[in-house]
Design a protein around this motif. Structure first.
Motif, PDB file in Angstrom:
ATOM      1  N   ARG A  35      -5.644   5.276   1.189  1.00  0.00           N
ATOM      2  CA  ARG A  35      -5.026   4.245   0.358  1.00  0.00           C
ATOM      3  C   ARG A  35      -5.284   2.908   1.050  1.00  0.00           C
ATOM      4  O   ARG A  35      -5.555   2.893   2.245  1.00  0.00           O
ATOM      5  CB  ARG A  35      -3.512   4.458   0.225  1.00  0.00           C
ATOM      6  N   GLY A  63      -7.271   7.948  -5.636  1.00  0.00           N
ATOM      7  CA  GLY A  63      -6.874   6.563  -5.787  1.00  0.00           C
ATOM      8  C   GLY A  63      -7.970   5.833  -6.552  1.00  0.00           C
ATOM      9  O   GLY A  63      -8.336   4.714  -6.246  1.00  0.00           O
ATOM     10  N   ASP A  69      -3.268   8.814   3.397  1.00  0.00           N
ATOM     11  CA  ASP A  69      -2.261   9.217   2.416  1.00  0.00           C
ATOM     12  C   ASP A  69      -1.812  10.655   2.691  1.00  0.00           C
ATOM     13  O   ASP A  69      -2.281  11.281   3.650  1.00  0.00           O
ATOM     14  CB  ASP A  69      -2.773   8.972   0.989  1.00  0.00           C
ATOM     15  N   CYS A  92       7.167   1.278  -5.751  1.00  0.00           N
ATOM     16  CA  CYS A  92       5.904   1.061  -6.453  1.00  0.00           C
ATOM     17  C   CYS A  92       6.162   0.155  -7.644  1.00  0.00           C
ATOM     18  O   CYS A  92       7.160   0.286  -8.343  1.00  0.00           O
ATOM     19  CB  CYS A  92       5.376   2.418  -6.920  1.00  0.00           C
ATOM     20  N   THR A 118       0.824  -1.201   0.000  1.00  0.00           N
ATOM     21  CA  THR A 118       0.000   0.000   0.000  1.00  0.00           C
ATOM     22  C   THR A 118       0.862   1.256   0.000  1.00  0.00           C
ATOM     23  O   THR A 118       2.015   1.229   0.436  1.00  0.00           O
ATOM     24  CB  THR A 118      -0.884   0.014   1.266  1.00  0.00           C
ATOM     25  N   GLY A 119       0.262   2.335  -0.476  1.00  0.00           N
ATOM     26  CA  GLY A 119       0.867   3.648  -0.306  1.00  0.00           C
ATOM     27  C   GLY A 119       0.503   4.227   1.053  1.00  0.00           C
ATOM     28  O   GLY A 119       0.192   3.496   1.986  1.00  0.00           O
ATOM     29  N   CYS A 164       0.462   8.533  -4.072  1.00  0.00           N
ATOM     30  CA  CYS A 164      -0.100   7.860  -2.903  1.00  0.00           C
ATOM     31  C   CYS A 164       0.848   7.948  -1.716  1.00  0.00           C
ATOM     32  O   CYS A 164       0.482   7.618  -0.600  1.00  0.00           O
ATOM     33  CB  CYS A 164      -0.431   6.400  -3.215  1.00  0.00           C
ATOM     34  N   HIS A 165       2.099   8.351  -1.988  1.00  0.00           N
ATOM     35  CA  HIS A 165       3.057   8.538  -0.897  1.00  0.00           C
ATOM     36  C   HIS A 165       4.055   9.616  -1.290  1.00  0.00           C
ATOM     37  O   HIS A 165       4.266   9.868  -2.484  1.00  0.00           O
ATOM     38  CB  HIS A 165       3.755   7.222  -0.544  1.00  0.00           C
ATOM     39  N   SER A 186      -2.578   8.743  -9.036  1.00  0.00           N
ATOM     40  CA  SER A 186      -3.853   8.794  -8.325  1.00  0.00           C
ATOM     41  C   SER A 186      -4.658  10.012  -8.744  1.00  0.00           C
ATOM     42  O   SER A 186      -4.228  11.153  -8.554  1.00  0.00           O
ATOM     43  CB  SER A 186      -3.576   8.833  -6.819  1.00  0.00           C
TER      44      SER A 186
END
Lengths: 579, 579
Positions: free
Chosen positions: A183, A320, A177, A489, A88-89, A297-298, A306
């Motif tokens: 996220r 997202g 996020d 990612c 996950t982010g 997302c990060h 996103s």
């Protein structure tokens, strides 16, 4: 010295220790899968005290390496019964890495009905009762806001939504996020495991944390620059994803005849323009979108896939907003209206469910006559009702296999009880081999053969033919298992697949950070070792090659427009994991 | 020459042929399991065209052997995914045997939504469209009446109730009994398979049939007399079952502390007198019961265990009112009123569901908060609503595993997704080994260790201790697999377990009928061969020793009053099938 934290929910005590020697060189998925295989009894009940959840940043997380902020969550899946790694982010991975935390584990189970909040900061771990206001149906958007007011908006948050509290099999773990939105560690129901351990939320407060130590800062910086350039130079990762998001795939897959529609009965829909990435892009441009369009997302994301999707007044609905969700609701369930899909996506984030599992469950329920085809309003109500939950909401939130049971269906698109995502395996045969053989249940991210089958990135293998697919699905799964261990990612693959310098830069960053000398062969071996460990767990849990199979109907029902069936033999499928 | 009939529902054509050589010496379960293992792909979808249903009378069916009218139905189970043999009373088995039909098979699947009725008579097979009046929710009692008016009251009938039409995983195949009421091939969802093949009912019309040929009539008659005497001489099979039905076990198991109560959280209830066989007996005596008390599930039954339970006006409510059903609703779900239980039993027969699976699903749903504990009225409504079906009815009729999923439960009493019946494996350890290791999913009839553990028939093995249980559970499963192949009711065991002459008479009857010379050792080998064949199917379907396990909670939760846990190790369990 990095730390390893064990949080025992039976005693409500945490222990911080040195990282066990055997996990020293591991991160992300390599760490979570080794840990789960070492410590979780494969035949345990996933919702019992013997299951464990482990959260681990990747090897590069917390550094300035582009797109390195993904976190792996591992455990035994209540949906599939297999080992599970979900990444996950959000901002938690980088915060944990900066705090010097290699991983934290949640084990045991408290007595009673109380839910708890775990806070991890530089002073250690505290476990408090969760406030009533965020329990019993409170949505994730509100809960994150309330927790932000209490703990500060700078903290990272992981949370079990209502679905997780109720331990429903599609429950995800939601992560705050950088924009305060959501996220997800989406697949396989790990949110139900968090809920079973009575953990409502985890607060990651990195106040006072330093920087991740880098053994060779100059070499690291040089490699990171080459790596960043590789990502930015590629048309997909450098431009396409930011402009159109992953939704760009709607038209691509529709054109390829591999967009599963109406519960996998067709490979193409007439209304793809209504739900395409191009339409998302135009809609955002027209409506304004709070001034935002795409975002990461990060922190440190260069690709910003996103999409920030607004309503007609320009006000945020969801972000997202991924291809797979849009596909599931838009094509597989036939909802031809983007706004309707966006509101459902938001509701899924709010109740905390995997948007692939639930979207496919919805489409399957439409085939079963529980919901009218394409009825976005009905679906929105049902998804919102997961917070209560009503009977139909329980059915849907239990995932596609359960929908198949309660409707007595033959056409149930799952592998190992996990819903098949957005690429039809009959028309895109490489991804079908990934679905069948991955250790995770049907999962496109376990070996994204769409790259070579459809996008022509990293070579081209005709999606309609079997030639070369076995070797390709094997290589993609091995490579993915390695990348999932870095915190990067998966989309960095687009930048490095056809750019050997980019791939070498990835290895150089790891070497520079840790002062080691990995080769490409070592990275390949890392990926293989992760798959072996995961398969060992699954074997001991009772899985055999007989489970590495696609749904039978795909062998008999040709899918339009190419009129192709799934035609790999069991023996051919079993070759994928023969390495 | 016996006949073997194949009915292809794809083409709606039937073929009558000689019995394949390899099946010549087989009957009942030995025949169905060999056939399924030979012809059904173990990884097929149970509701797809590749599954097959086979109906086979036992070796002795149709003769004058007492209690020989049971019929085996085989296929791949949609509930468990394993091979399945389900046997049932009713009049069809004896009719088929007299017609010279060794077995008939239903295979393939028609296109479209039409349901059909298969009629088998001395002229062959006809397949007609089912009349609308018995479809779409019509209960089995009405449907059997309507079919009796059309085809004559003398015919045998097998029918898929509403649950089978809707292909729900707990759907049974219901059989008309000699009184025109209902017996069931209950477990494992074979009614859903019949429904998937669009067969609403099968009519067995034996008009014009002769007698089953007997090679040595005098020897047969002599052996049958000895066998009958053995049954009638034993206090359980000769008297107890007729007087109290299987419900006599309520007080016995309650006393033994092995009556699973409130979803397997206790081994005893306070209200056992309300639901006991003694109370059933007294109630029937008081109310009259249409002049009937007990009766047999098939002609020629000497034990007549089936109780004819009337309402306060003496009017029939239900029959075949078995201990396991009364236990499930009365103890496990805490419904302390016999009339309420009787009406639910009738409703379960009427919609066509396995009364064990559904009763346990109900109790599990009570733990999950979907139904109030002990609420018989609510349960009756839900069970009736399986005919519609409502969402909650779909959940319950999908069985215990699905209830566990939609409620996010840890305490889910199943093995291989089939509900554990009425004897707690912690307090009656022998039966626990049967549940764990039988090829069928949890099933007490696969090796009824209650005999030696509780009833002290055929020896005594302390139910609370592990000593001797492995060998006992193995022997009981081997013996049962053989008996299930003869068409004899399993309860004949009570008469022959402590009476070697009775057992020899059983063998003598088979030898006299077929003009062969089987020994006790041959019968033992027959049982072993059946289990081997079934395990071969399951192995190829993806089952391993890891599936031969009881629910984890039984290892940790001591059950009152003995405060014992399930303490067999995996290695010990795996010894049961080591022969």
């Amino acid at each position: 010295m990095q730390k390893f934290i064990r949080i025992d929910m039976t005693t409500l005590q945490a222990t911080t220790m040195d990282v066990p020697e055997k996990y020293a060189g591991l991160g992300g998925r390599a760490l979570t899968s080794n840990f789960v295989n070492d410590e979780v009894n494969p035949t345990c009940h996933a919702l019992g005290k013997n299951n464990k959840l482990i959260f681990a940043p990747g090897l590069l997380s917390g550094t300035s390496a582009p797109n390195s902020g993904r976190m792996s969550v591992g455990g035994k899946s209540p949906l599939t019964g297999t080992i599970k790694e979900c990444n996950t982010g959000g901002s938690s991975s980088q915060k944990l890495a900066k705090m010097g935390i290699k991983a934290f584990v949640i084990e045991g189970m408290p007595k009673g009905d109380k839910f708890y909040i775990i806070k991890i900061d530089m002073n250690g771990v505290t476990i408090d009762e969760a406030p009533a206001e965020i329990l019993g149906g409170c949505g994730n958007y509100d809960a994150i806001k309330i927790l932000g007011e209490k703990y500060g908006t700078h903290v990272g948050i992981a949370i079990a939504g209502p679905a997780g509290e109720y331990r429903l099999p599609s429950a995800n773990i939601s992560f705050k996020d950088p924009d305060g939105n959501i996220r997800s560690a989406g697949r396989g129901g790990l949110g139900a495991v968090l809920g079973s351990k009575k953990v409502k939320a985890i607060i990651i407060d990195d106040k006072g944390a330093g920087k991740v130590p880098i053994a060779n800062p100059e070499a690291f910086s040089a490699a990171a620059k080459v790596f960043a350039k590789a990502i930015l130079d590629h048309p997909v990762s450098g431009q396409g994803l930011a402009s159109y998001g992953t939704g760009v795939l709607v038209n691509i897959l529709n054109e390829a005849g591999g967009l599963p529609s109406y519960n996998f009965s067709k490979g193409r829909v007439d209304h793809s323009d209504n739900i395409s990435g191009e339409t998302i892009n135009a809609t955002i441009a027209e409506r304004g979108g709070d001034g935002k369009v795409s975002h990461g997302c990060h922190p440190g994301c260069l690709m910003r896939c996103s999409q920030w999707y607004p309503d007609k007044q320009g006000k945020y609905i969801t972000s997202g907003f991924e291809y797979e969700t849009i596909w599931g609701l838009g094509a597989d369930a036939g909802i031809d209206d983007l706004d309707a899909i966006a509101y459902i996506d938001r509701a899924m984030d709010d109740v905390g469910v995997d948007s692939i599992e639930v979207a496919v469950a919805v489409a399957t329920a439409m085939e079963g006559g529980l919901i009218p085809w394409g009825d976005g309003k009905a679906v929105l109500e049902i998804v919102k009702d997961i917070a209560k939950p009503t009977h139909i909401a329980r059915i849907i939130a239990s995932g596609t296999t359960v929908v198949g049971k309660v409707c007595g269906l033959y056409r149930v698109p799952v592998v190992k009880d996990q819903a098949i995502p957005a690429y039809d395996p009959r028309a895109v045969k490489g991804i079908g081999l990934t679905y069948a053989t991955t250790t995770m249940g049907a999962d496109h991210t376990a070996g994204y053969c769409i790259s070579g089958n459809i996008l022509k990135i990293g070579g081209y293998i005709d999606p309609l033919k079997k030639d070369g697919q076995i070797e390709y699905a094997r290589a993609m799964q091995i490579g993915t298992a390695a990348v999932d261990s870095t915190g990067l990612c998966l989309f960095v693959y687009f930048g490095i697949a056809d750019n050997p310098g980019g791939y070498q830069a990835l290895i150089d960053m790891i070497n520079a950070q840790y002062g080691i000398n990995l080769t490409a062969n070592d990275v390949d071996e890392l990926g293989k070792s992760v798959l072996r460990v995961e398969r060992d767990f699954n074997k001991r849990a009772g899985f055999t090659n007989a489970h590495d199979r696609l749904p039978e109907f795909m062998e008999y029902e040709p899918i339009e427009p190419h009129n192709v069936v799934w035609d790999f033999t069991p023996e051919e499928i079993d070759e994928v994991m023969n390495f």
